[in-house]
Each structure stands twice: as structure tokens, then as C-alpha cells.
Design an enzyme around this catalytic site. Structure first.
Site, PDB file in Angstrom:
ATOM      1  N   ARG A  80      51.225  36.936  33.487  1.00 32.95           N
ATOM      2  CA  ARG A  80      49.773  36.834  33.652  1.00 32.95           C
ATOM      3  C   ARG A  80      49.207  36.658  32.249  1.00 32.95           C
ATOM      4  O   ARG A  80      49.246  37.595  31.437  1.00 32.95           O
ATOM      5  CB  ARG A  80      49.231  38.093  34.338  1.00 32.95           C
ATOM      6  CG  ARG A  80      47.731  38.079  34.628  1.00 32.95           C
ATOM      7  CD  ARG A  80      47.362  39.358  35.364  1.00 32.95           C
ATOM      8  NE  ARG A  80      45.927  39.544  35.448  1.00 32.95           N
ATOM      9  CZ  ARG A  80      45.176  39.184  36.479  1.00 32.95           C
ATOM     10  NH1 ARG A  80      45.743  38.594  37.519  1.00 32.95           N
ATOM     11  NH2 ARG A  80      43.886  39.399  36.496  1.00 32.95           N
ATOM     12  N   HIS A 106      45.454  29.985  39.546  1.00 33.14           N
ATOM     13  CA  HIS A 106      45.873  31.284  40.104  1.00 33.14           C
ATOM     14  C   HIS A 106      46.528  31.027  41.468  1.00 33.14           C
ATOM     15  O   HIS A 106      45.987  31.365  42.515  1.00 33.14           O
ATOM     16  CB  HIS A 106      44.661  32.187  40.243  1.00 33.14           C
ATOM     17  CG  HIS A 106      44.981  33.641  40.404  1.00 33.14           C
ATOM     18  ND1 HIS A 106      46.271  34.132  40.521  1.00 33.14           N
ATOM     19  CD2 HIS A 106      44.156  34.735  40.485  1.00 33.14           C
ATOM     20  CE1 HIS A 106      46.237  35.434  40.648  1.00 33.14           C
ATOM     21  NE2 HIS A 106      44.967  35.821  40.637  1.00 33.14           N
ATOM     22  N   GLN A 156      47.138  33.846  44.252  1.00 32.43           N
ATOM     23  CA  GLN A 156      45.936  34.259  44.966  1.00 32.43           C
ATOM     24  C   GLN A 156      45.623  33.312  46.115  1.00 32.43           C
ATOM     25  O   GLN A 156      45.302  33.744  47.228  1.00 32.43           O
ATOM     26  CB  GLN A 156      44.748  34.290  43.998  1.00 32.43           C
ATOM     27  CG  GLN A 156      43.426  34.665  44.650  1.00 32.43           C
ATOM     28  CD  GLN A 156      43.433  36.078  45.192  1.00 32.43           C
ATOM     29  OE1 GLN A 156      43.679  37.012  44.450  1.00 32.43           O
ATOM     30  NE2 GLN A 156      43.151  36.243  46.486  1.00 32.43           N
ATOM     31  N   ASP A 184      33.676  33.796  43.472  1.00 29.25           N
ATOM     32  CA  ASP A 184      34.337  34.647  42.483  1.00 29.25           C
ATOM     33  C   ASP A 184      33.262  35.158  41.530  1.00 29.25           C
ATOM     34  O   ASP A 184      32.094  34.741  41.598  1.00 29.25           O
ATOM     35  CB  ASP A 184      35.424  33.852  41.739  1.00 29.25           C
ATOM     36  CG  ASP A 184      36.454  34.740  41.038  1.00 29.25           C
ATOM     37  OD1 ASP A 184      36.292  35.979  41.041  1.00 29.25           O
ATOM     38  OD2 ASP A 184      37.420  34.192  40.485  1.00 29.25           O
ATOM     39  N   CYS A 244      38.384  36.980  45.652  1.00 32.36           N
ATOM     40  CA  CYS A 244      39.690  37.459  45.189  1.00 32.36           C
ATOM     41  C   CYS A 244      39.623  38.876  44.624  1.00 32.36           C
ATOM     42  O   CYS A 244      40.672  39.513  44.467  1.00 32.36           O
ATOM     43  CB  CYS A 244      40.277  36.491  44.170  1.00 32.36           C
ATOM     44  SG  CYS A 244      39.354  36.387  42.620  1.00 32.36           S
ATOM     45  N   ARG A 272      48.065  39.538  49.207  1.00 29.11           N
ATOM     46  CA  ARG A 272      48.726  39.296  47.931  1.00 29.11           C
ATOM     47  C   ARG A 272      50.146  39.865  47.972  1.00 29.11           C
ATOM     48  O   ARG A 272      51.092  39.249  47.471  1.00 29.11           O
ATOM     49  CB  ARG A 272      47.946  39.947  46.788  1.00 29.11           C
ATOM     50  CG  ARG A 272      46.641  39.278  46.423  1.00 29.11           C
ATOM     51  CD  ARG A 272      46.836  37.941  45.722  1.00 29.11           C
ATOM     52  NE  ARG A 272      47.631  38.055  44.512  1.00 29.11           N
ATOM     53  CZ  ARG A 272      47.147  38.404  43.319  1.00 29.11           C
ATOM     54  NH1 ARG A 272      45.855  38.695  43.173  1.00 29.11           N
ATOM     55  NH2 ARG A 272      47.938  38.448  42.257  1.00 29.11           N
TER      56      ARG A 272
END
Length: 316
Positions: A116, A143, A146, A234, A272, A300
Site C-alpha cells: 500500500r 485501488h 476495493q 469517496d 469505500c 474486502r
């Protein structure tokens, strides 16, 4: 006669990286999402319930995390494997050791890595020098884990996402760009309502369109959410963003009751997380009947289990 260890044998084959959705064929992504659903429902075949016994995942964090860390760690444990967690302070990266050297060393210790990080070049450099699979846990550009969880969540509630309409409202950020990459792979229409200056990367949009994706860009969220099957947003300020005054620019893109009313009555709302309540989304929507954010967070775990199983060659 010399017998090769399982790790040495695996390192003679090209590793199965999970870097971006654009690089993995549609049939494989479909199998991964379907396996994630089987993990969630408890119907995975016996051979895939704990297939990673004796294997180790290294998680490298240049960016802090809650969902990514916990879901990967719990997922690897449930699959029978072990986890080593490395923060930026725990490694020599950034203190003189090159990424290629770190990739080669870690490949001798572990069976799979997740990183990450900020720059997608860091992810690419790690993968290009690792002899074990590398998973993109997040970069500033994409991402993918996700969005695999998001698609699994949509299909949990509404069936196959093919032919459906997903509308993004807000900053065309890394999550939005993985949604764009997913559109041609899963056959849905992706609409993005973004303010000027916060559009997604034109190269990612163009690549998705070349791949057959139906990508619609615009400025008016009310127009693009009309008839949508799913509305996604988001935070207005992503982690480590330096532009801290976006509220005026993004306020018209808030997902609230009025905006959701323009989508289909059956439309889902996704985020998310973490959410800044009553900024990009109101409490009324976040906690309302159309919101599936908690299922999204749970998925996830299931999606990442399926990704690791695929990366390590346990799924055909």
C-alpha cells in the site's frame, strides 16, 4: 538427485501479480469475484478453505490503513497462512535500500506480498523484481482490491453487474479509476460526474474505452445519476492531499437524499470508507436503506482471499 523446495519451484515460474484490473482478463476477474461470493456464503470447496497453509504474506505499508490491514491479515489467517506486517519505519526502504533489492530479499522469505503505497512506480518496481506475486493494496492511481469488493457487493444485492449503470460523484481519484478499469471487464456502464480539475486520468479513460468500456464523463451529478443502479462516492480530501480547500468545488457533488432520488428506486449507495459524514455523503444516505457500505467493507475480506488464492495458483 536434487529436489527443489516448493518456494524454489514457484520461483521458476512467472508470478501472478494483481496490480491493476486493466491487466487481468475478464474471465479471471469473474472467477475471482465468484470465489469471493463463495467465501462470503461459506460454500467454497473444501480444497479452497485453507489452501495457503505454510505460506506467508508480507504486507508493506507506506500509507496507514485500517480496512486493508485487517482484511488481508484476517483473510490470510483464515486461508491457513501467516502474515508479516512491515510499516515504512520497519524496513530499509527509504533509508538507502533500493526497491529491487528489497523485492529480491523478501522473495526469499515470503510467498506473496501486498503493498500500500503512494507512487504506482513503487508498486511496479517491486513487482518487476519480485519472484513471488505482488498485490496492489492501493496507490495514488488505483485501488483494484476495493473495486473487486464493490462489484462483489453489488452482485450480492442485485445480481450480475453486466449491463447495469454505476455513477461516481466527486473527485476522479484512485478508486474511481479502478471503477473505470473494471467497466469493460464486467460489462457495465460507468458514469463519472467530476468537477473541473478533478477529472480521472485521461489515459485510463481512453484505455478503458479502447477495451470496449462504456465510460461517460460529465459535470452535472444530477444528470449522470439519472437511472443509475449504483451511486458511489469517496472523501473530498484523499490521504495526504495538499489541496485542503475543496469543499466549495465538491459541495454540488454531495450524495444526499435528493441526488439518490434521481437514481433507480433499487439503486445502491457505496463508499469505500472512511467517510466524512455530511460532507461527501449525508447521514441520511449513509445510514439509509440503500446503503451497503458495511457489506462493502466486509467484502474486502472475501475478495482479497480470492485474490490471494488466484495469485498463488490455487484457483484454476
Amino acid at each position: 538427485m536434487t529436489t527443489m523446495s516448493p518456494r524454489a519451484l514457484s520461483q521458476t515460474l512467472p508470478p501472478r501479480h494483481f496490480l491493476d484490473l486493466s491487466e487481468i482478463d475478464a474471465a479471471t476477474l469473474r472467477r475471482i469475484v465468484d470465489l469471493a461470493a463463495r467465501y462470503r456464503n461459506g460454500t467454497a470447496p473444501e480444497a479452497l478453505r485453507r489452501p495457503l497453509s505454510g505460506q506467508t504474506l508480507a504486507m508493506i505499508f507506506e500509507k496507514p490503513s485500517t480496512r486493508t490491514r485487517v482484511s488481508f491479515q484476517v483473510g490470510m489467517n483464515q486461508l491457513g497462512g501467516e502474515v508479516v506486517v512491515l510499516s515504512h519505519q520497519d524496513t530499509q526502504l527509504g533509508r538507502g535500500e533500493t526497491i529491487p533489492d528489497a523485492a529480491r530479499v523478501l522473495s526469499r522469505y515470503v510467498d506473496i506480498m501486498m503493498i500500500r503505497t503512494f507512487e504506482p512506480t513503487t508498486l511496479r518496481e517491486l513487482a518487476s523484481h519480485a519472484s513471488v506475486p505482488v498485490i496492489n493494496g492501493l496507490t495514488d492511481e488505483t485501488h483494484p482490491c476495493q473495486v473487486m469488493a464493490d462489484i462483489a457487493t453489488f452482485e450480492q444485492h442485485r445480481g450480475n453487474i453486466e449491463g447495469k449503470v454505476v455513477t461516481w460523484a466527486g473527485d476522479g481519484n484512485n478508486v474511481a479509476q479502478s471503477w473505470i478499469e473494471a467497466a469493460p471487464k464486467f460489462g457495465f456502464e460507468m458514469r463519472l460526474a467530476c468537477p473541473e480539475g478533478l477529472d480521472p486520468n485521461p489515459a485510463i479513460v481512453a484505455a478503458a474505452r479502447r477495451d470496449g468500456g462504456r465510460i461517460v464523463l460529465g459535470r452535472d451529478p444530477r444528470e449522470l445519476v439519472d437511472g443509475a443502479d449504483c451511486v458511489v462516492t469517496d472523501t473530498w480530501l484523499s490521504m495526504h492531499d495538499t489541496d485542503t480547500d475543496r469543499s466549495g468545488l465538491l459541495a454540488p457533488y454531495q450524495v444526499n437524499r435528493d441526488l439518490m432520488a434521481l437514481a433507480k428506486p433499487s439503486a445502491l449507495f457505496m463508499h469505500c470508507l472512511p467517510a466524512h459524514r455530511n460532507e461527501e455523503v449525508t447521514d441520511e444516505v449513509m445510514d439509509g436503506p440503500q446503503s451497503v457500505v458495511w457489506d462493502e467493507a466486509e467484502n474486502r475480506l472475501h475478495a482479497q482471499k480470492a485474490i490471494m488464492v488466484w495469485c498463488l495458483g490455487k484457483m484454476s
